[in-house]
Design an enzyme around this catalytic site. Structure first.
Site, PDB file in Angstrom:
ATOM      1  N   GLY A   1       0.773  -1.235   0.000  1.00 24.22           N
ATOM      2  CA  GLY A   1       0.000   0.000   0.000  1.00 24.22           C
ATOM      3  C   GLY A   1       0.804   1.286   0.000  1.00 24.22           C
ATOM      4  N   ASP A   2       2.093   1.210   0.310  1.00 26.45           N
ATOM      5  CA  ASP A   2       2.947   2.400   0.294  1.00 26.45           C
ATOM      6  C   ASP A   2       4.345   1.983  -0.140  1.00 26.45           C
ATOM      7  OD1 ASP A   2       3.674   5.058   0.587  1.00 26.45           O
ATOM      8  OD2 ASP A   2       3.950   4.934   2.750  1.00 26.45           O
TER       9      ASP A   2
END
Length: 104
Positions: free
Chosen positions: A5-6
């Site tokens: 997600g990041d």
């Protein structure tokens, strides 16, 4: 898939000479969504080539990538302001063109 997600170069390192990722913004989603950070991730071509040896590119990914990019650009605009909004607009226009082409 469970997504990091990041995924960007600031969230990777090594422990005992083994690659390590950290500081996730974990969520469930389609594996392609990880590519949404590729425009700013700072990984070289070898990283993405290695990724593709594990998870091959699905048909239609090239058309969908702009949507994943726009998602993260809008998030960056929300957090940091600046030119991210215009980048997101460009990518959303690409998505619209691809969808319009499918209708024709």
């Amino acid at each position: 898939s469970i997504l990091h997600g990041d995924l960007w170069s600031g969230n990777i390192g090594s422990v005992d000479n083994q690659p390590t990722i950290y500081d996730p913004a974990t969520y469930w989603g389609h594996h392609e969504a990880e590519w949404g950070m590729s425009w700013c991730a700072g990984f070289g071509p070898r990283f993405w080539e290695g990724y593709r040896t594990v998870i091959p590119q699905d048909e239609g990914f090239v058309e969908r990538k702009a949507l994943y990019d726009a998602y993260h650009q809008l998030n960056h605009y929300n957090l940091f302001g600046g030119g991210y909004l215009s980048s997101a607009r460009v990518d959303l226009e690409r998505v619209k063109k691809a969808l319009d082409a499918r209708k024709a």
